[in-house]
Design a protein around this motif. Sequence first.
Motif, PDB file in Angstrom:
ATOM      1  N   ILE A 251       0.838  -1.207   0.000  1.00 45.77           N
ATOM      2  CA  ILE A 251       0.000   0.000   0.000  1.00 45.77           C
ATOM      3  C   ILE A 251       0.870   1.253   0.000  1.00 45.77           C
ATOM      4  O   ILE A 251       0.594   2.216  -0.713  1.00 45.77           O
ATOM      5  N   TYR A 252       1.945   1.213   0.791  1.00 47.71           N
ATOM      6  CA  TYR A 252       2.803   2.400   0.889  1.00 47.71           C
ATOM      7  C   TYR A 252       3.539   2.674  -0.422  1.00 47.71           C
ATOM      8  O   TYR A 252       3.856   3.826  -0.727  1.00 47.71           O
ATOM      9  N   ILE A 253       3.817   1.628  -1.199  1.00 46.76           N
ATOM     10  CA  ILE A 253       4.464   1.822  -2.502  1.00 46.76           C
ATOM     11  C   ILE A 253       3.616   2.739  -3.380  1.00 46.76           C
ATOM     12  O   ILE A 253       4.140   3.598  -4.105  1.00 46.76           O
TER      13      ILE A 253
ATOM     14  N   TRP B 169       3.614   7.914  -3.676  1.00 47.47           N
ATOM     15  CA  TRP B 169       3.458   8.790  -4.842  1.00 47.47           C
ATOM     16  C   TRP B 169       2.115   9.525  -4.829  1.00 47.47           C
ATOM     17  O   TRP B 169       2.062  10.744  -5.003  1.00 47.47           O
ATOM     18  N   TYR B 170       1.030   8.769  -4.631  1.00 45.84           N
ATOM     19  CA  TYR B 170      -0.296   9.390  -4.756  1.00 45.84           C
ATOM     20  C   TYR B 170      -0.583  10.382  -3.636  1.00 45.84           C
ATOM     21  O   TYR B 170      -1.380  11.297  -3.812  1.00 45.84           O
ATOM     22  N   ARG B 171       0.068  10.227  -2.473  1.00 43.55           N
ATOM     23  CA  ARG B 171      -0.065  11.217  -1.413  1.00 43.55           C
ATOM     24  C   ARG B 171       0.385  12.584  -1.911  1.00 43.55           C
ATOM     25  O   ARG B 171      -0.252  13.614  -1.613  1.00 43.55           O
ATOM     26  N   ASP B 172       1.473  12.612  -2.673  1.00 40.15           N
ATOM     27  CA  ASP B 172       2.004  13.886  -3.172  1.00 40.15           C
ATOM     28  C   ASP B 172       1.150  14.458  -4.289  1.00 40.15           C
ATOM     29  O   ASP B 172       1.058  15.679  -4.453  1.00 40.15           O
ATOM     30  N   TRP B 173       0.544  13.582  -5.087  1.00 35.98           N
ATOM     31  CA  TRP B 173      -0.245  14.059  -6.214  1.00 35.98           C
ATOM     32  C   TRP B 173      -1.655  14.469  -5.814  1.00 35.98           C
ATOM     33  O   TRP B 173      -2.202  15.432  -6.332  1.00 35.98           O
ATOM     34  N   LEU B 174      -2.251  13.735  -4.899  1.00 39.22           N
ATOM     35  CA  LEU B 174      -3.660  13.938  -4.584  1.00 39.22           C
ATOM     36  C   LEU B 174      -3.890  14.763  -3.330  1.00 39.22           C
ATOM     37  O   LEU B 174      -5.015  14.909  -2.882  1.00 39.22           O
ATOM     38  N   GLY B 175      -2.814  15.290  -2.746  1.00 36.59           N
ATOM     39  CA  GLY B 175      -2.956  16.130  -1.563  1.00 36.59           C
ATOM     40  C   GLY B 175      -3.587  17.472  -1.905  1.00 36.59           C
ATOM     41  O   GLY B 175      -3.890  17.769  -3.069  1.00 36.59           O
TER      42      GLY B 175
ATOM     43  N   ASN C 270      16.157  12.257  -9.001  1.00 43.86           N
ATOM     44  CA  ASN C 270      16.517  12.102  -7.595  1.00 43.86           C
ATOM     45  C   ASN C 270      15.287  11.903  -6.718  1.00 43.86           C
ATOM     46  O   ASN C 270      15.356  11.221  -5.681  1.00 43.86           O
ATOM     47  N   VAL C 271      14.172  12.496  -7.126  1.00 42.17           N
ATOM     48  CA  VAL C 271      12.915  12.297  -6.395  1.00 42.17           C
ATOM     49  C   VAL C 271      12.498  10.831  -6.494  1.00 42.17           C
ATOM     50  O   VAL C 271      12.095  10.214  -5.504  1.00 42.17           O
ATOM     51  N   TYR C 272      12.616  10.287  -7.687  1.00 39.91           N
ATOM     52  CA  TYR C 272      12.293   8.869  -7.930  1.00 39.91           C
ATOM     53  C   TYR C 272      13.194   7.965  -7.096  1.00 39.91           C
ATOM     54  O   TYR C 272      12.718   7.073  -6.377  1.00 39.91           O
ATOM     55  N   PHE C 273      14.507   8.209  -7.156  1.00 37.93           N
ATOM     56  CA  PHE C 273      15.453   7.356  -6.433  1.00 37.93           C
ATOM     57  C   PHE C 273      15.315   7.524  -4.914  1.00 37.93           C
ATOM     58  O   PHE C 273      15.529   6.562  -4.169  1.00 37.93           O
ATOM     59  N   ALA C 274      14.968   8.718  -4.461  1.00 32.12           N
ATOM     60  CA  ALA C 274      14.783   8.933  -3.029  1.00 32.12           C
ATOM     61  C   ALA C 274      13.600   8.122  -2.506  1.00 32.12           C
ATOM     62  O   ALA C 274      13.681   7.504  -1.431  1.00 32.12           O
ATOM     63  N   LYS C 275      12.524   8.111  -3.250  1.00 30.47           N
ATOM     64  CA  LYS C 275      11.351   7.327  -2.850  1.00 30.47           C
ATOM     65  C   LYS C 275      11.655   5.831  -2.901  1.00 30.47           C
ATOM     66  O   LYS C 275      11.239   5.067  -2.015  1.00 30.47           O
TER      67      LYS C 275
ATOM     68  N   ALA D  55       5.035   2.546 -13.422  1.00 30.20           N
ATOM     69  CA  ALA D  55       3.638   2.407 -13.846  1.00 30.20           C
ATOM     70  C   ALA D  55       2.792   3.554 -13.302  1.00 30.20           C
ATOM     71  O   ALA D  55       1.912   4.076 -14.005  1.00 30.20           O
ATOM     72  N   ILE D  56       3.054   3.970 -12.066  1.00 31.95           N
ATOM     73  CA  ILE D  56       2.333   5.109 -11.480  1.00 31.95           C
ATOM     74  C   ILE D  56       2.617   6.385 -12.278  1.00 31.95           C
ATOM     75  O   ILE D  56       1.707   7.175 -12.575  1.00 31.95           O
ATOM     76  N   LEU D  57       3.882   6.582 -12.648  1.00 35.80           N
ATOM     77  CA  LEU D  57       4.243   7.767 -13.435  1.00 35.80           C
ATOM     78  C   LEU D  57       3.606   7.731 -14.821  1.00 35.80           C
ATOM     79  O   LEU D  57       3.217   8.781 -15.353  1.00 35.80           O
ATOM     80  N   VAL D  58       3.508   6.547 -15.391  1.00 32.64           N
ATOM     81  CA  VAL D  58       2.824   6.403 -16.685  1.00 32.64           C
ATOM     82  C   VAL D  58       1.360   6.811 -16.547  1.00 32.64           C
ATOM     83  O   VAL D  58       0.826   7.583 -17.362  1.00 32.64           O
TER      84      VAL D  58
END
Length: 273
Positions: free
Chosen positions: A89-91, A95-101, A118-123, A200-203
């Motif tokens: 769920i956290y995976i 991402w969606y927390r940042d987009w849907l906030g 770097n944002v991708y690699f940090a997550k 896939a989320i970014l797509v």
Amino acid sequence: MSYIKLVNFEVQRFFKFFIALVVVVATTQVIAAFLSASNYKDQAETVMQREKLLALDYVTNYGSYSIFNFFNNSLFLLSIMFAAAMLMIYIFFIWYRDWLGKSSFIYRLLMLPTERRNVYFAKLTAILLFVFCIVGVQVLLVQVAELIMKWVIPAELLIESGVIIAYSYELMSILYPKTMVHFLVSYGVGTAFVAMIFTAILVERSYHLKGIFIAGVYITLSLALLLVPVFIGYYTDYFYVKELLMMVVFMALIVFVSSVIIANYLLKRKINV
């Protein structure tokens, strides 16, 4: 903001969630250890009294208690499944927390003076740290379970399992691989899987409704690639087991690299701030 600072930022964001998960898992496994040992002890005492058996006779006829009784307890297995489910769920949540906030925080992240990848690699790094911390906590919980066993079960009914024997249990051998090859298989495939989901989320975020279909196709192709060695091993006897395992590692590397390349392209070209 540097990559290290981004990782620290992500870790701070999931720290409370991690602590809550550890408390739930630890509590469940402690209860599992008590119940498993107590049930065995009560059953052994009842049978020994009814059949007039000595402890040695009971062990010979019915078997002794070991760490494997704890591993096979439904609460222990449930705690592992719960931790895996929360991680899954956290995976998505990371991402969606940042987009849907409320303020689409992802755009503020992408505007930072650093490479967007770097944002991708940090997550991704935060998720891996999450996994390794949970695995480390599990080592301590196994030790706690063994202490509970020794406290509840009489010595003559108990088999004390060494570290090698304890971690030979199938589930534990996945979490704690014995060789570098097995480590690369377990955690290499896991890392590739997380990278695949991230991409896939970014797509989906880049192409919206059409992106759901594209992401589905991408996940299907990636999983098929990861499963190729499995099918080869199942239908042929041409390769040795170690060769098949190395093939799995190679496929995982392909999935990981392709995921990173696609994600980097999407972050640079398709997601506008």
